[in-house]
Write an enzyme that holds these catalytic residues in place. Structure first.
Site, PDB file in Angstrom:
ATOM      1  CG  HIS A 257      -2.039   0.978   1.146  1.00 36.45           C
ATOM      2  ND1 HIS A 257      -1.852   2.337   1.233  1.00 36.45           N
ATOM      3  CD2 HIS A 257      -3.370   0.794   0.955  1.00 36.45           C
ATOM      4  CE1 HIS A 257      -3.037   2.938   1.105  1.00 36.45           C
ATOM      5  NE2 HIS A 257      -3.965   2.030   0.929  1.00 36.45           N
ATOM      6  NE  ARG A 273      -2.794   7.524  -2.154  1.00 30.66           N
ATOM      7  CZ  ARG A 273      -2.882   6.360  -2.778  1.00 30.66           C
ATOM      8  NH1 ARG A 273      -2.716   6.281  -4.082  1.00 30.66           N
ATOM      9  NH2 ARG A 273      -3.153   5.251  -2.106  1.00 30.66           N
TER      10      ARG A 273
END
Lengths: 658, 248
Positions: A257, A273
């Site tokens: 990740h 994000r």
């Protein structure tokens, strides 16, 4: 010898296991769940950002449907996934979200009218449709064409886990907590249940079942730096491997990740994000557009992780005494958004970094996050090679994710696969194949064999220290089987892991207590985890191509001509020190979406010889069905509806879609 | 805050004073000291694992997520219930006392059986959506006001860590008291229109001394909740609603 009998034994009390259990129970069967911890403490709770389902309610999701979700998933997987499974999944996911809504999950909802969001670093106004008001909304996630990730603030997994766990209570399904399955009972290719250790008393007992389901999650703890909970040691996958009959698929397909807190490795959601957060380097420069001009911070996880590491290698990281890191900037989202939609992130930043993410940037670096590999099953969840064994969720290689999983597709997979496998197991139990023919002699032999192994650890003359071997394994995996892989380093990893495996047969346990004994637990788990680590490292060494998150610096191209296939690892002899690898070809001629460019990342694949013919065939079918609806065209390209359990058939209703 | 004195040379050596016990064992519960060198950003998760790996492999404690979201690691830290994984050693003195949460069945050392307690609560208060309608999964989902969904989530954030139970004065006197965790669950389902239970139904569950009328309003629960749930207002609000049912 105590034997517990049940129709269905579910090993693992996370989302996948709980949902499968509820399904089988509602079909009228006795179900028992085993769990290492109280089920609401399972790692499913750590899924923050959301679950993908193509509801298409938010204005940025308008036009979304199963077809778009399917294509995003297959491209994301770098064509490594099983496309029939992907179809089955995208069809069922909207139903899963709606079922969870009925069970009480407080999904965030669409609010009609204008709202300000951050996209590509800029504030823009979106206008939500009045007819969508009050329906389930979605946020943006990486590698998707539409905003499709349904969410509950950033506590999605928590809300889902509590709702499903409470359903299991409502169905009076017993959950035997602090119980660990340490071996499967099997004979002649048929699984009959498991030998189980009580983690409080140390007592072994047998659970005999018509159908056994492994839903124990991933094995991230074979790595030193991982977002995974401490219980994610992959023991469920390992006991399947140790049968020598079941096989593990694509173990080398490990996910990293991009944004985990540095250096602790604690996850901060992709929703950061998705909601507009940016990645920056030591100079405060937003670097992702330099590498990925189209998707930027929202390329798939494998691509973003790799670009981040590449940028650190080029010397642009923030330097600390623990190593280098980059920065996640969500200050531009504003305190109100963070307090409402990213509150777990805020708490994590406060607790572990001592910062407020509304004013300070978050120190991040990629870390191990998800295990795409696992027990290889067919589309219905039946394990390959061992009748009566089923698997779902992260423990399984159902193969929805191939070599890269999209964010939001795993927590969705847990419940969707649970829905499917619950039905499959009920069908199995109701059929002649589900009849139980097991001798108690077999059960006793199996239990005695496991007791003898534990006794050897407790009372043998071994001298090796399990914690030290564990630490060494985790270092090898993080240092040599990480994001950038190379033949020579992988060979070193395989050699060193084999040496550790030999040493692990000579572990001595200082604490002689038979009951709760953390040292003994580390010892027997490590012996199993090393086998998983070897499947990962050896599979990665053999796979001489780069696909999704499996990136070989010495073989940087995706090689469809030679490697469009799934690795299958087996371990038939307890004394071998390497898994036996076999391969399962993916059939290009049957694919709905033949291999191509993903739309982000490298554009250098070596083509499969059958791809061109299939592309031509598909365009012929499409033009022949020129005026047919999308369902008819899809059916002509790759039929999958026969795989959908009866209760989940039918078309998913959407706003504006007749 | 600026410190006037010069920083001490080298890291601190911490003493973890841990209450050791194993039910059924011959030895009496006793305090045992373990010394570990403090590291930057050290949490009790890191410190306790270091103790187990290098000093005493038999030490029992529970961690799962080590990120403050699963609720496994509640314990008494310097006498106060809290999550050990989120406790930074730098916020504590050089001697830190650790004891298991009271009220819950003891498993050993710092490990207690919260799971059994919480399952009992779920069964007793029926903490699930009660609805006679079978949802049609292919149809558009029923609508909900966005603000209402957020308000439900606010109460849904409970992680069942048991800190409120351990911090509850009433529970020391009334073993059958449902605790703040139970009352918060009722508040959560009461707020949710998908749950068809009425206030009369909820009154049956919590309308007595083991429920909302048992609370002595000491509100230790509110002070120790690691998730900052609005327990004080929820208990007061529920009491008002249940009084209304009781007076009918």
């Amino acid at each position: 010898m105590r034997i517990n009998y049940t129709d269905v034994l579910v090993i693992g009390g996370g989302l996948a296991g709980l949902r499968a259990a509820v399904g089988a129970r509602r079909r009228g069967h006795d179900v028992t769940i085993l769990s290492l911890v109280p089920p609401k403490r399972s790692h499913s709770a750590a899924a923050q950002g959301g679950m993908q389902a193509s509801l298409g309610n938010t204005v940025k999701g308008e036009g979304d449907n199963e077809d778009v979700h399917f294509e995003d998933t297959v491209r994301g997987s770098d064509w490594g996934c099983d496309q029939e499974v992907a179809r089955l999944f995208v069809h069922t996911a909207p139903q899963a979200v709606r079922e969870l809504a009925a069970w009480g999950v407080p999904w965030n909802r669409v609010k009609a009218g204008d709202r300000e969001v951050v996209m590509d670093g800029k504030r823009v106004t979106l206008t939500e449709r009045p007819e969508a008001h009050g329906l389930i909304t979605a946020r943006d996630f990486g590698g998707t064409k539409k905003w499709r990730t349904c969410y509950v603030s950033d506590g999605t997994g928590h809300a889902m886990l509590y709702a499903v766990s409470d359903q299991a209570v409502a169905e009076s399904i017993p959950v035997h907590e602090r119980m660990e399955a340490i071996a499967l009972i099997h004979e002649g290719g048929r699984c009959h249940g498991a030998i189980v250790r009580n983690l409080v008393t140390g007592e072994l007992s047998a659970y005999v079942a018509k159908a056994t389901c492994i839903a124990t999650g991933g094995f991230g703890r074979i790595y030193r730096v991982t977002t995974n909970a401490v219980i994610n040691e992959g023991i469920g996958s390992a006991i399947a491997l140790e049968t020598g009959a079941a096989v593990l698929g694509n173990m080398e397909a490990v996910q990293f990740h991009p944004t985990t807190i540095f250096p602790a490795g604690i996850l901060v959601t992709e929703g950061c994000r998705g909601d507009g957060g940016l990645l920056k380097d030591a100079a405060g420069h937003r670097f992702m557009p330099d590498y990925e001009p189209e998707k930027k911070e929202l390329a798939s996880r494998d691509v973003v992780s790799r670009r981040m590491e590449e940028h650190i290698r080029a010397g642009h990281g923030v330097k600390t005494r623990f190593g280098d890191h980059l920065l996640l900037d969500i200050t531009l989202l504003g305190a109100a958004h963070i307090d409402g939609k990213l509150r777990e992130v805020k708490e994590i930043c406060q607790h572990f970094l001592g910062i407020d993410p509304a004013t300070d940037m978050i120190a991040v670096r990629p870390a191990q996050h998800y295990s795409r590999g696992g027990i290889r099953t067919d589309a219905r969840g039946q394990a390959r090679g061992l009748a009566g064994l089923f698997s779902c969720g992260e423990a399984a290689c159902w193969d929805l994710h191939g070599f890269n999983r999209l964010g939001g597709n795993s927590v969705a997979e847990t419940v969707v696969a649970g829905m499917i496998v619950g039905e499959t197991m009920a069908d199995f139990v109701e059929s002649a194949a589900g009849d139980l023919h097991v001798s108690t002699a077999l059960v006793r032999e199996c239990l005695e064999r496991e007791q003898a192994k534990l006794d050897t650890l407790l009372m043998g003359d071994g001298t090796e220290n399990a914690s030290e071997l564990m630490r060494r394994m985790q270092e090898i995996m993080t240092d040599k089987v990480g994001i950038f892989r190379r033949g020579d380093l992988l060979q070193e990893a395989v050699d060193e892991l084999q040496a550790l495996l030999l040493k692990s047969r000579k572990i001595g346990v200082a604490t002689k207590r038979a009951g709760a004994n953390p040292e003994l637990v580390t010892a027997y788990r490590l012996q199993k985890m090393l086998k998983l680590a070897l499947c990962v490292a050896y599979g990665a060494l053999q796979r001489t191509e780069s696909r999704g998150a499996h990136y070989r610096e010495d073989y940087p191209q995706r090689d469809d001509a030679n490697w469009l296939k799934r690795t299958l690892a087996s371990w038939s002899d307890d004394f071998q020190t390497l898994p036996t690898l076999g391969y399962e070809e993916l059939d290009v001629a049957a694919m709905e979406l033949p291999p191509g460019w993903r739309g982000y990342g490298a554009k250098n694949a070596i083509e499969h010889p059958a791809t061109a013919a299939r592309v031509t065939e598909i365009s012929t079918i499409r033009s022949a069905f020129g005026h047919a609806d999308r369902f008819t065209v899809q059916q002509a390209l790759m039929p999958f509806e026969h795989l959908v359990p009866a209760r989940f058939r039918g078309r998913n209703e959407r706003l504006g879609e007749s | 805050m600026l410190k006037k004195t010069a920083p001490p040379a080298g890291p601190r050596v911490l003493t973890l004073r841990i209450l050791r016990s194993t039910p059924g064992d011959a030895t009496e519960p006793h305090w045992q000291d373990f010394r570990v060198e403090e590291a930057e950003g050290m949490t009790l998760f890191i410190a306790l694992n270091e103790v187990r790996e290098s000093l005493d492999p038999s030490l029992q404690f529970d961690f799962v997520c080590r990120a403050g979201i699963c609720g496994s690691c509640g314990m008494l830290i310097d006498g106060k219930p809290g999550l050990a994984c989120c406790a930074l050693t730098r916020d504590h003195g050089a001697e830190i006392t650790l004891a298991p949460l009271p009220v819950f069945e003891l498993i050993g050392d710092l490990s207690v059986n919260t799971g059994k307690w919480m399952r009992g609560t779920a069964e007793r208060l029926e903490t699930w959506i009660h609805s006679d309608a079978e949802p049609l999964l292919t149809a558009l989902e029923p609508r909900m006001e966005p603000e209402l969904a957020e308000a439900i989530y606010e109460l849904d954030r409970c992680i069942e860590c048991g800190c409120c139970v351990a911090g509850c004065g009433t529970l020391r006197m009334r073993e059958e008291f449902v605790g703040a965790i139970g009352l918060n669950k009722i508040a959560r389902f009461r707020l949710d229109p998908r749950d068809e239970r009425s206030d009369d139904d909820f009154y049956e569950l919590i309308g007595d001394d083991t429920g909302v009328f048992g609370c002595m309003s000491l509100l230790g629960c509110h002070d120790v909740c690691p998730k900052g749930l609005p327990l004080q207002t929820q208990i007061a609000f529920l009491r008002r609603k249940m009084v209304a049912v009781g007076l009918k």
